[in-house]
Scaffold this motif. Structure first.
Motif, PDB file in Angstrom:
ATOM      1  N   LEU A  45       0.850  -1.197   0.000  1.00  0.00           N
ATOM      2  CA  LEU A  45       0.000   0.000   0.000  1.00  0.00           C
ATOM      3  C   LEU A  45       0.887   1.249   0.000  1.00  0.00           C
ATOM      4  O   LEU A  45       1.307   1.712   1.048  1.00  0.00           O
ATOM      5  CB  LEU A  45      -0.913   0.009   1.221  1.00  0.00           C
ATOM      6  N   GLN A  46       1.167   1.753  -1.166  1.00  0.00           N
ATOM      7  CA  GLN A  46       2.012   2.934  -1.282  1.00  0.00           C
ATOM      8  C   GLN A  46       1.227   4.184  -0.920  1.00  0.00           C
ATOM      9  O   GLN A  46       0.125   4.387  -1.428  1.00  0.00           O
ATOM     10  CB  GLN A  46       2.585   3.050  -2.692  1.00  0.00           C
ATOM     11  N   PRO A  47       1.786   5.055  -0.048  1.00  0.00           N
ATOM     12  CA  PRO A  47       1.077   6.286   0.331  1.00  0.00           C
ATOM     13  C   PRO A  47       0.834   7.186  -0.876  1.00  0.00           C
ATOM     14  O   PRO A  47       1.629   7.226  -1.804  1.00  0.00           O
ATOM     15  CB  PRO A  47       2.037   6.971   1.313  1.00  0.00           C
ATOM     16  N   TRP A  48      -0.259   7.927  -0.846  1.00  0.00           N
ATOM     17  CA  TRP A  48      -0.594   8.879  -1.896  1.00  0.00           C
ATOM     18  C   TRP A  48      -0.044  10.257  -1.580  1.00  0.00           C
ATOM     19  O   TRP A  48      -0.036  11.134  -2.420  1.00  0.00           O
ATOM     20  CB  TRP A  48      -2.107   8.956  -2.074  1.00  0.00           C
ATOM     21  N   VAL A  49       0.384  10.471  -0.334  1.00  0.00           N
ATOM     22  CA  VAL A  49       0.958  11.749   0.068  1.00  0.00           C
ATOM     23  C   VAL A  49       2.292  11.494   0.729  1.00  0.00           C
ATOM     24  O   VAL A  49       2.593  10.378   1.163  1.00  0.00           O
ATOM     25  CB  VAL A  49       0.018  12.515   1.046  1.00  0.00           C
ATOM     26  N   GLU A  50       3.112  12.545   0.814  1.00  0.00           N
ATOM     27  CA  GLU A  50       4.420  12.415   1.452  1.00  0.00           C
ATOM     28  C   GLU A  50       4.266  12.090   2.927  1.00  0.00           C
ATOM     29  O   GLU A  50       3.285  12.450   3.559  1.00  0.00           O
ATOM     30  CB  GLU A  50       5.210  13.718   1.300  1.00  0.00           C
ATOM     31  N   GLY A  51       5.258  11.429   3.456  1.00  0.00           N
ATOM     32  CA  GLY A  51       5.226  11.058   4.861  1.00  0.00           C
ATOM     33  C   GLY A  51       5.027   9.557   4.991  1.00  0.00           C
ATOM     34  O   GLY A  51       4.885   8.836   4.019  1.00  0.00           O
ATOM     35  N   THR A  52       5.012   9.123   6.203  1.00  0.00           N
ATOM     36  CA  THR A  52       4.855   7.697   6.435  1.00  0.00           C
ATOM     37  C   THR A  52       3.434   7.400   6.887  1.00  0.00           C
ATOM     38  O   THR A  52       2.787   8.208   7.532  1.00  0.00           O
ATOM     39  CB  THR A  52       5.841   7.215   7.517  1.00  0.00           C
ATOM     40  N   ALA A  53       2.994   6.233   6.539  1.00  0.00           N
ATOM     41  CA  ALA A  53       1.669   5.803   6.961  1.00  0.00           C
ATOM     42  C   ALA A  53       1.704   5.491   8.443  1.00  0.00           C
ATOM     43  O   ALA A  53       2.708   5.043   8.981  1.00  0.00           O
ATOM     44  CB  ALA A  53       1.250   4.576   6.170  1.00  0.00           C
ATOM     45  N   SER A  54       0.580   5.760   9.115  1.00  0.00           N
ATOM     46  CA  SER A  54       0.533   5.514  10.551  1.00  0.00           C
ATOM     47  C   SER A  54       0.064   4.103  10.869  1.00  0.00           C
ATOM     48  O   SER A  54       0.125   3.690  12.008  1.00  0.00           O
ATOM     49  CB  SER A  54      -0.371   6.543  11.236  1.00  0.00           C
ATOM     50  N   GLY A  55      -0.390   3.362   9.891  1.00  0.00           N
ATOM     51  CA  GLY A  55      -0.788   1.991  10.147  1.00  0.00           C
ATOM     52  C   GLY A  55      -1.758   1.475   9.112  1.00  0.00           C
ATOM     53  O   GLY A  55      -2.121   2.163   8.166  1.00  0.00           O
ATOM     54  N   ALA A  56      -2.168   0.239   9.333  1.00  0.00           N
ATOM     55  CA  ALA A  56      -3.130  -0.396   8.429  1.00  0.00           C
ATOM     56  C   ALA A  56      -4.271  -0.961   9.254  1.00  0.00           C
ATOM     57  O   ALA A  56      -4.107  -1.326  10.420  1.00  0.00           O
ATOM     58  CB  ALA A  56      -2.454  -1.493   7.625  1.00  0.00           C
ATOM     59  N   ILE A  57      -5.411  -1.009   8.627  1.00  0.00           N
ATOM     60  CA  ILE A  57      -6.629  -1.504   9.255  1.00  0.00           C
ATOM     61  C   ILE A  57      -7.201  -2.601   8.376  1.00  0.00           C
ATOM     62  O   ILE A  57      -7.216  -2.479   7.145  1.00  0.00           O
ATOM     63  CB  ILE A  57      -7.648  -0.356   9.417  1.00  0.00           C
ATOM     64  N   ARG A  58      -7.694  -3.644   9.019  1.00  0.00           N
ATOM     65  CA  ARG A  58      -8.355  -4.743   8.313  1.00  0.00           C
ATOM     66  C   ARG A  58      -9.866  -4.594   8.515  1.00  0.00           C
ATOM     67  O   ARG A  58     -10.334  -4.500   9.641  1.00  0.00           O
ATOM     68  CB  ARG A  58      -7.908  -6.088   8.865  1.00  0.00           C
ATOM     69  N   ILE A  59     -10.598  -4.547   7.414  1.00  0.00           N
ATOM     70  CA  ILE A  59     -12.054  -4.506   7.477  1.00  0.00           C
ATOM     71  C   ILE A  59     -12.564  -5.870   7.027  1.00  0.00           C
ATOM     72  O   ILE A  59     -12.282  -6.300   5.905  1.00  0.00           O
ATOM     73  CB  ILE A  59     -12.645  -3.403   6.576  1.00  0.00           C
ATOM     74  N   ARG A  60     -13.289  -6.530   7.911  1.00  0.00           N
ATOM     75  CA  ARG A  60     -13.940  -7.799   7.570  1.00  0.00           C
ATOM     76  C   ARG A  60     -15.370  -7.468   7.135  1.00  0.00           C
ATOM     77  O   ARG A  60     -16.223  -7.203   7.969  1.00  0.00           O
ATOM     78  CB  ARG A  60     -13.974  -8.731   8.770  1.00  0.00           C
TER      79      ARG A  60
END
Length: 157
Positions: free
Chosen positions: A128-143
């Motif tokens: 999951l490549q970010p669309w904006v500069e900076g680092t992603a803060s995490g990922a979420i799983r949606i069931r």
């Protein structure tokens, strides 16, 4: 909070009929498959007891929607009330040509939980490549528990 002046009335224009167009409901499987063909969608969650919507990128993994969160406050709001089961969210993605008025829209509703397994965190960070500069803060799983969708298409008549 915005207040509405009762003396001011609004009128809506009548519905415009689009000859040659039909709306067709999608099966849950077809809707989820279409969701997997795009990278960007919108997550709907509760923040400060109000609905909030954020654009995010996603991928499908074994029927789950994995969302990258680039905003720490959004991640905190999503997971603040999370118990073991997660927090209820909706996820929407679409492709609609406004000129032709053709396309599709899908909404998945289910429970979101933080991705915490180190191997999954690393894997999703690469996928999951970010669309904006900076680092992603995490990922979420949606069931997804409920998946609905529709397609706007030209009619056969």
């Amino acid at each position: 909070m915005m207040k509405r002046d009762p003396a001011v009335t609004t009128t809506s224009s009548p519905a415009v009929s689009m000859p040659g167009r039909q709306m067709e409901e999608l099966s849950a499987d077809e809707a989820l498959q279409l969701l997997g063909t795009v990278e960007l969608g919108r997550i709907v969650f509760t923040r400060h007891a109000l609905p909030a919507v954020r654009p995010v990128n996603h991928l499908l993994d074994a029927g789950d929607i994995i969302v990258q969160v680039e905003d720490v406050s959004t991640l905190a709001a999503l997971l603040a009330a999370q118990g073991d089961a997660g927090v209820v969210v909706a996820y929407e993605a679409d492709v609609i040509d406004q000129g032709e008025r053709l396309g599709w829209s899908v909404v998945a509703t289910g429970y979101a939980t933080a991705v915490t397994a180190p191997d999954e965190v690393e894997r999703y960070a690469h996928l999951l490549q970010p669309w904006v500069e900076g680092t992603a803060s995490g990922a979420i799983r949606i069931r997804p528990d409920i998946v609905t969708g529709f397609r706007l298409r030209k009619s056969s008549t």
